[in-house]
Every structure is written in C-alpha cells, then in structure tokens.
Design a protein around this motif. Structure first.
Motif, short mmCIF file in Angstrom:
data_model
loop_
_atom_site.label_atom_id
_atom_site.label_comp_id
_atom_site.label_asym_id
_atom_site.label_seq_id
_atom_site.Cartn_x
_atom_site.Cartn_y
_atom_site.Cartn_z
N LEU A 291 1.14 7.89 13.84
CA LEU A 291 0.65 7.04 12.77
C LEU A 291 1.62 5.88 12.51
N LYS A 292 2.90 6.17 12.56
CA LYS A 292 3.91 5.13 12.39
C LYS A 292 3.74 4.04 13.45
N LYS A 293 3.57 4.46 14.69
CA LYS A 293 3.42 3.51 15.79
C LYS A 293 2.19 2.64 15.58
N ASN A 294 1.10 3.27 15.15
CA ASN A 294 -0.14 2.54 14.92
C ASN A 294 0.02 1.48 13.83
N LEU A 295 0.71 1.84 12.76
CA LEU A 295 0.92 0.91 11.66
C LEU A 295 1.87 -0.22 12.06
N ASN A 296 2.91 0.12 12.81
CA ASN A 296 3.84 -0.90 13.29
C ASN A 296 3.14 -1.91 14.18
N GLY B 251 5.73 3.40 1.79
CA GLY B 251 5.34 2.12 1.24
C GLY B 251 5.13 1.17 2.39
N LEU B 252 3.93 0.63 2.53
CA LEU B 252 3.62 -0.28 3.62
C LEU B 252 3.81 -1.72 3.18
N VAL B 253 4.61 -2.47 3.94
CA VAL B 253 4.91 -3.86 3.61
C VAL B 253 4.41 -4.76 4.73
N GLY C 148 1.62 -4.73 12.56
CA GLY C 148 2.54 -5.64 11.90
C GLY C 148 3.05 -5.18 10.55
N LEU C 149 2.92 -3.88 10.27
CA LEU C 149 3.35 -3.34 8.98
C LEU C 149 4.70 -2.63 9.09
N GLU C 150 5.54 -2.85 8.09
CA GLU C 150 6.81 -2.11 7.98
C GLU C 150 6.58 -0.89 7.11
N ILE C 151 7.30 0.19 7.41
CA ILE C 151 7.16 1.42 6.65
C ILE C 151 8.47 1.73 5.94
N HIS C 152 8.40 1.84 4.62
CA HIS C 152 9.56 2.25 3.83
C HIS C 152 9.29 3.67 3.34
N GLU C 153 10.08 4.59 3.83
CA GLU C 153 9.84 6.01 3.54
C GLU C 153 10.67 6.49 2.36
N SER C 154 10.04 7.24 1.48
CA SER C 154 10.72 7.84 0.33
C SER C 154 10.39 9.33 0.31
N LYS C 155 11.41 10.16 0.50
CA LYS C 155 11.20 11.61 0.54
C LYS C 155 11.65 12.25 -0.76
N GLY C 156 10.70 12.83 -1.46
CA GLY C 156 11.03 13.58 -2.65
C GLY C 156 11.13 15.06 -2.34
N LYS C 157 11.26 15.87 -3.37
CA LYS C 157 11.40 17.32 -3.18
C LYS C 157 10.14 17.91 -2.58
N MET D 133 0.85 -1.20 0.00
CA MET D 133 0.00 0.00 0.00
C MET D 133 0.88 1.24 0.00
N ILE D 134 0.44 2.27 -0.74
CA ILE D 134 1.18 3.53 -0.85
C ILE D 134 0.43 4.62 -0.10
N VAL D 135 1.13 5.32 0.78
CA VAL D 135 0.54 6.41 1.55
C VAL D 135 1.35 7.68 1.28
N VAL D 136 0.66 8.72 0.87
CA VAL D 136 1.31 10.01 0.64
C VAL D 136 0.89 10.97 1.76
N LEU D 137 1.89 11.55 2.43
CA LEU D 137 1.62 12.47 3.53
C LEU D 137 1.47 13.89 3.01
N LYS D 138 0.68 14.68 3.73
CA LYS D 138 0.51 16.09 3.37
C LYS D 138 1.76 16.88 3.72
N ASN D 139 2.04 17.90 2.93
CA ASN D 139 3.16 18.79 3.23
C ASN D 139 2.92 19.48 4.57
N GLY D 140 3.96 19.57 5.35
CA GLY D 140 3.86 20.27 6.62
C GLY D 140 3.20 19.48 7.72
N ALA D 141 3.08 18.15 7.53
CA ALA D 141 2.45 17.32 8.57
C ALA D 141 3.25 17.40 9.87
N GLU D 142 2.53 17.45 10.98
CA GLU D 142 3.18 17.56 12.28
C GLU D 142 3.97 16.29 12.60
#
Length: 337
Positions: free
Chosen positions: A17-22, A40-42, A25-34, A1-10
């Motif tokens: 949210l990371k703790k909740n997903l972990n 990416g949830l695995v 049982g989900l791993e989070i692979h983060e990709s930061k663009g410009k 699953m792909i999750v896109v965060l809003k700019n300026g998220a606290e």
C-alpha cells in the motif's frame, strides 16, 4: 488525508500500500500510538478517494483533513509532539520549560552573569538576541555574529541550551550550532525563510505575527513542517489591538485552542506581550495556569542600562522570586518548572 490501519495488518500488505501511494506522488507520515497506526498523506490527495483506500483490507478508516494546515493538525498527528533539546523536553505535559535571558547580548560579562543567574533559579534555556529586528533603524541592532559567539560561551559556562533569533536566509550558516532557532513575529510570514529553516534539523520557535490570525500562524508552521522539519514550537507574544495601554495584547485563549487543534508545543512570551516589567509575573502565572508548555522571559542584570527593552526585563532577583511562585502554579496541575 488520514488513514488508520487495522491492528495486526500484514507487513507485506502495508509495504504494498505504501508503494502504491508513493507512486501516486503522496508522502506518508506515520504516527504509531499504543493501539493504532495512523498515516497522514501529504501531496495531491485529490487523486485518491477514501473509498479506494477502504478497499484495502488492512485499512480501518480513511478521511480527508478539513483544516488547510495538514501536518500541524492534531487529526494528522494525534499524539503530542515532544521536542527534546539536550535532555530538556518541551511539550511532554509534565514540565513547563522556562527560557530566560536578555533581549540583547551586550557583553561577555553580561550574558554569562545573566545565564548563571537564571540557571540557578531554574531556567532550562538561555535566550538572548544577537540579531535584533527593530522598528527604528537608529535603535541598537544587536552584535550579530559576535553575539552568537558570546551566547555559545555562556552555554559552555552553564550548560544551558541557547535560543536566539534568525532574521535572514544568509544568516543560516551561522546558526548551525544554535539549539533552538527563533523566527520572530516580523518574519512569521517570510515564506522563503520558513521553507529554508524547514530544511534544518534545529527545533524552530515560531512567534505569532503582530496581527496574525491563528489560521495564518498555523499555516506558517505548516511551511516549516512541509519542508521537512517537524520540530516546531509555537509562541504567542501578543497581538495588536485598538488599545495601547500595554505594548501588545496577550491572547491567552490561544493556548487551549492550539492544544485542541494542533499537536505542537505552545509557549508564551509575557515580556513582549505587555512590555511592562511589573506585569510580566502576573501574565507568566496566568500562562502556566492555562496550560502553556513553557515561557520565554526577558531577564537583565541591569535593566536601567539595557540597550534593548529594559523596561520589560526582570532583574535576576525578580526572576528568582517569580520562579518560586511559578512552581506552585505548575504543581496544581501536577507539573514542574
């Protein structure tokens, strides 16, 4: 699953949210663009819906990845993966990285002579086989551990990072100091081996199987990445078809397809694709023109007496001539070799 965060998220809400997903049982692979942060949830994503994620005010969008290969998918990782090997970048779109050397390491004198020659011509990596998978049990099987040591001597003499093939799990301790570990076509679906090299930090050059579909090829890459190693380089080396006028059939169309479908670097092996020396330069030029991130080319200082694949190996002089031409092809696309 792909999750896109809003700019300026606290930051606090992101951590919650990371703790909740972990905890699910989900791993989070983060990709930061410009301008965007993508997760990416695995794992077993059936336990959560896109609607649940959108209930978080820091989430811009959430969608499932349709391809069975998650981590290798470009939707999972929009930015190109660039693999840096001792300052040599593979997949940056600017350089077509050339790996060159003999099919098999035969003697110290041979590998050093070839290494110096290909470096002088512009190669950025030294390839050479120490352990050789052969169709016939009576063919030369390589020097084994001794061949690895000779490659390291050539590396010390020239500074070229080395690329060589790993064939079995019990060989892994010998490969700790290898710059790029190659998994050959015959081992592309050796899933136990793929999972083990996925635990290593070394970049992995994964060759397409003799009759593998693109989906099977990418699923093999997924095995490596799912075990933790994201430094995967895909290599097309030709596949079997109904015809035999060449050793294999080089599938050049795979390059633009993989560039669209995945974020991983793609290189071409024209030597094994055709198995015929005079064809190698033409296929190499075509590979650069179609956008390959690199080439792996066999070069031998005396092909007529080579212990393995002499018929497809270029001489150092032929390789030098090819490199001069490849530079012109790459320049058309604003790249260098």
């Amino acid at each position: 699953m792909i999750v896109v965060l809003k700019n300026g998220a606290e930051k606090q809400k992101i951590e919650e949210l990371k703790k909740n997903l972990n905890e699910k049982g989900l791993e989070i692979h983060e990709s930061k663009g410009k301008d965007v942060t993508l997760w990416g949830l695995v794992g077993d994503t059936s336990r959560i819906t896109p609607e649940e994620l959108l209930a978080n005010d820091i989430v811009e969008s959430a969608q499932r990845v349709k391809a069975p290969y998650k981590q290798a998918s470009r939707s999972f990782h929009p930015e190109d993966t660039v693999i840096d090997v001792k300052g040599n970048k593979i997949g940056d779109g600017k350089i077509c990285s050339i790996m060159a050397g003999p099919c098999s390491v035969e003697t110290e004198e041979q590998i050093i002579e070839v290494a110096k020659a290909v470096k002088a011509s512009g190669a950025r990596f030294l390839r050479g086989g120490a352990f050789k998978p052969r169709t016939s049990p009576y063919s030369f099987q390589g020097l084994g551990a001794e061949g690895l040591e000779l490659l390291k001597i050539a590396r010390k003499e020239t500074g070229l990072p080395i690329v060589t093939e790993l064939m079995a799990i019990n060989q892994i301790p010998l490969f700790e100091d290898v710059d790029i570990i190659q998994i050959g076509a015959r081992n592309m679906q050796n899933f136990d081996l793929l999972k083990e090299v996925g635990k290593l930090k070394n970049p992995i050059l994964l060759k397409r199987g003799l009759s593998a579909t693109v989906k099977e090829f990418l699923m093999s890459a997924e095995y490596i990445m799912a075990s933790g190693n994201e430094n995967v380089i895909l290599c097309e080396r030709g596949i079997r078809t109904f015809d035999n006028y060449t050793r294999n059939c080089l599938d050049l169309s795979i390059v633009p397809y993989l560039k669209k479908e995945t974020h991983l670097p793609v290189i071409i092996d024209p030597s094994h694709a055709c198995g015929i020396r005079w064809m190698v330069p033409t296929l190499a030029k075509a590979a650069v023109a179609v956008g390959a991130d690199g080439l792996i080319i066999e070069v031998h200082n005396n092909p007529e007496k080579a212990l393995c694949d002499g018929e497809q190996s270029l001489t150092p002089a032929q390789f030098d001539d090819l490199m001069k031409v490849l530079g012109k092809y790459a320049a058309v696309e604003g790249r260098t070799v």
